[in-house]
Design a protein around this motif. Structure first.
Motif, PDB file in Angstrom:
ATOM      1  N   SER A  61       0.731  -1.222  -0.011  1.00 28.02           N
ATOM      2  CA  SER A  61      -0.189  -0.056  -0.056  1.00 28.02           C
ATOM      3  C   SER A  61       0.793   1.311   0.064  1.00 28.02           C
ATOM      4  O   SER A  61       0.417   2.383  -0.501  1.00 28.02           O
ATOM      5  N   ALA A  62       1.940   1.362   0.568  1.00 28.63           N
ATOM      6  CA  ALA A  62       2.903   2.378   0.424  1.00 28.63           C
ATOM      7  C   ALA A  62       3.235   2.878  -0.976  1.00 28.63           C
ATOM      8  O   ALA A  62       3.432   4.104  -1.066  1.00 28.63           O
ATOM      9  N   ALA A  63       2.912   1.946  -1.937  1.00 24.61           N
ATOM     10  CA  ALA A  63       3.230   2.452  -3.364  1.00 24.61           C
ATOM     11  C   ALA A  63       2.059   3.068  -3.928  1.00 24.61           C
ATOM     12  O   ALA A  63       2.212   3.616  -5.048  1.00 24.61           O
ATOM     13  N   VAL A  64       0.935   3.180  -3.287  1.00 23.07           N
ATOM     14  CA  VAL A  64      -0.330   3.802  -3.904  1.00 23.07           C
ATOM     15  C   VAL A  64      -0.329   5.176  -3.418  1.00 23.07           C
ATOM     16  O   VAL A  64      -0.488   5.451  -2.229  1.00 23.07           O
ATOM     17  N   THR A  65      -0.132   6.131  -4.321  1.00 21.47           N
ATOM     18  CA  THR A  65      -0.234   7.580  -3.970  1.00 21.47           C
ATOM     19  C   THR A  65      -0.963   8.364  -5.016  1.00 21.47           C
ATOM     20  O   THR A  65      -0.792   7.989  -6.248  1.00 21.47           O
ATOM     21  N   LEU A  66      -1.734   9.228  -4.711  1.00 20.84           N
ATOM     22  CA  LEU A  66      -2.360  10.205  -5.539  1.00 20.84           C
ATOM     23  C   LEU A  66      -1.519  10.919  -6.224  1.00 20.84           C
ATOM     24  O   LEU A  66      -0.505  11.130  -6.436  1.00 20.84           O
ATOM     25  N   GLY A  67      -1.950  10.988  -7.810  1.00 18.58           N
ATOM     26  CA  GLY A  67      -0.902  11.177  -8.859  1.00 18.58           C
ATOM     27  C   GLY A  67      -0.262  10.357  -9.340  1.00 18.58           C
ATOM     28  O   GLY A  67       0.431  10.466 -10.565  1.00 18.58           O
TER      29      GLY A  67
ATOM     30  N   THR B 153      -2.070   4.942 -20.208  1.00 23.75           N
ATOM     31  CA  THR B 153      -1.508   5.319 -18.917  1.00 23.75           C
ATOM     32  C   THR B 153      -2.779   5.872 -18.180  1.00 23.75           C
ATOM     33  O   THR B 153      -3.642   6.325 -18.727  1.00 23.75           O
ATOM     34  N   GLY B 154      -2.804   6.018 -16.783  1.00 26.13           N
ATOM     35  CA  GLY B 154      -3.686   6.559 -16.070  1.00 26.13           C
ATOM     36  C   GLY B 154      -3.035   6.958 -14.833  1.00 26.13           C
ATOM     37  O   GLY B 154      -2.053   6.519 -14.594  1.00 26.13           O
ATOM     38  N   THR B 155      -3.762   7.669 -13.973  1.00 29.50           N
ATOM     39  CA  THR B 155      -3.262   8.592 -12.968  1.00 29.50           C
ATOM     40  C   THR B 155      -4.176   8.033 -11.592  1.00 29.50           C
ATOM     41  O   THR B 155      -5.531   8.044 -11.776  1.00 29.50           O
TER      42      THR B 155
ATOM     43  N   VAL C 192      -8.423   4.684 -10.664  1.00 27.64           N
ATOM     44  CA  VAL C 192      -7.454   5.432 -11.758  1.00 27.64           C
ATOM     45  C   VAL C 192      -8.280   6.083 -12.680  1.00 27.64           C
ATOM     46  O   VAL C 192      -9.417   5.251 -13.202  1.00 27.64           O
ATOM     47  N   GLY C 193      -7.900   7.193 -13.010  1.00 33.00           N
ATOM     48  CA  GLY C 193      -8.735   8.044 -14.069  1.00 33.00           C
ATOM     49  C   GLY C 193      -8.751   7.387 -15.624  1.00 33.00           C
ATOM     50  O   GLY C 193      -7.625   6.833 -16.027  1.00 33.00           O
TER      51      GLY C 193
ATOM     52  N   VAL D 269     -10.002  -5.134 -17.002  1.00 28.19           N
ATOM     53  CA  VAL D 269      -8.533  -4.665 -17.394  1.00 28.19           C
ATOM     54  C   VAL D 269      -7.467  -4.842 -16.446  1.00 28.19           C
ATOM     55  O   VAL D 269      -7.684  -5.078 -15.325  1.00 28.19           O
ATOM     56  N   ASP D 270      -6.330  -5.041 -16.985  1.00 27.91           N
ATOM     57  CA  ASP D 270      -5.151  -5.113 -15.854  1.00 27.91           C
ATOM     58  C   ASP D 270      -4.637  -3.586 -15.808  1.00 27.91           C
ATOM     59  O   ASP D 270      -4.257  -2.987 -16.653  1.00 27.91           O
ATOM     60  N   VAL D 271      -4.204  -3.337 -14.498  1.00 31.57           N
ATOM     61  CA  VAL D 271      -3.676  -2.158 -13.925  1.00 31.57           C
ATOM     62  C   VAL D 271      -2.330  -2.548 -13.486  1.00 31.57           C
ATOM     63  O   VAL D 271      -2.180  -3.324 -12.399  1.00 31.57           O
TER      64      VAL D 271
END
Length: 169
Positions: free
Chosen positions: A22-28, A44-46, A67-68, A82-84
């Motif tokens: 979870s530490a890898a998940v950040t806004l943007g 790509t998505g953000t 993800v947008g 889809v795969d993220v």
């Protein structure tokens, strides 16, 4: 009445990952998106939203994030899978071995090598691991041969014959 709120900024993909990452998940943060329905295409998505807490799914603790979809040019349908791909951590120019050749015993990690036609168990220290392999931090050098037991019980000192093609017998 039950209802679900939808984001005002448009459609989003909701994904989950193991809470340990979870530490890898950040806004943007940028992620890569693919779909089997559109082979060879990568978008790509953000990350636009991260759940405030982890949730339990069966025996797994997971963190949800969204993800947008602004950069997705394909006509994806609501509910389409889809795969993220989210990069959790990475290092370049490392020695990496397939996970199946790394053995665990008594809390230590080992690989099987051949030294003068004899099986030798060599302790290794591993680093980053993924589904396919493990980074080797110490205990083995690039170019050294590692043996795969292929279901046979190998013991330190067993005789082994290595062919010129590099396959052990």
């Amino acid at each position: 009445m039950l209802f679900r709120l939808s984001p005002l900024q448009g459609r989003e993909i909701e994904a989950r990952l193991d809470a340990g990452d979870s530490a890898a998940v950040t806004l943007g943060k940028t992620v890569l998106i693919t779909s089997e329905g559109f082979p060879g295409q990568v978008w790509t998505g953000t990350i636009t939203w991260v759940a405030p807490a982890t949730s339990r799914d069966g025996s797994l603790n997971q963190l949800a994030f969204r993800v947008g979809m602004a950069n997705i040019t394909a006509p994806l349908l609501l509910g389409q899978q889809v795969d993220v791909r989210l990069e959790v951590t990475a290092r370049e120019n490392v020695l990496k071995l397939p996970s199946k050749v790394i053995l665990s015993r008594d809390g230590k990690r080992y690989v099987v090598t051949a030294v003068q036609n004899r099986v030798r168990f060599r302790e290794v220290k591993t680093g980053i691991e993924d589904f396919g392999g493990s980074e080797i931090l110490s205990g083995l050098n690039e170019g050294e041969m590692v043996l795969l037991d292929q279901g046979k019980a190998l013991h330190d000192g067993d005789a082994v014959k290595v062919s010129s093609a590099g396959a052990a017998r």
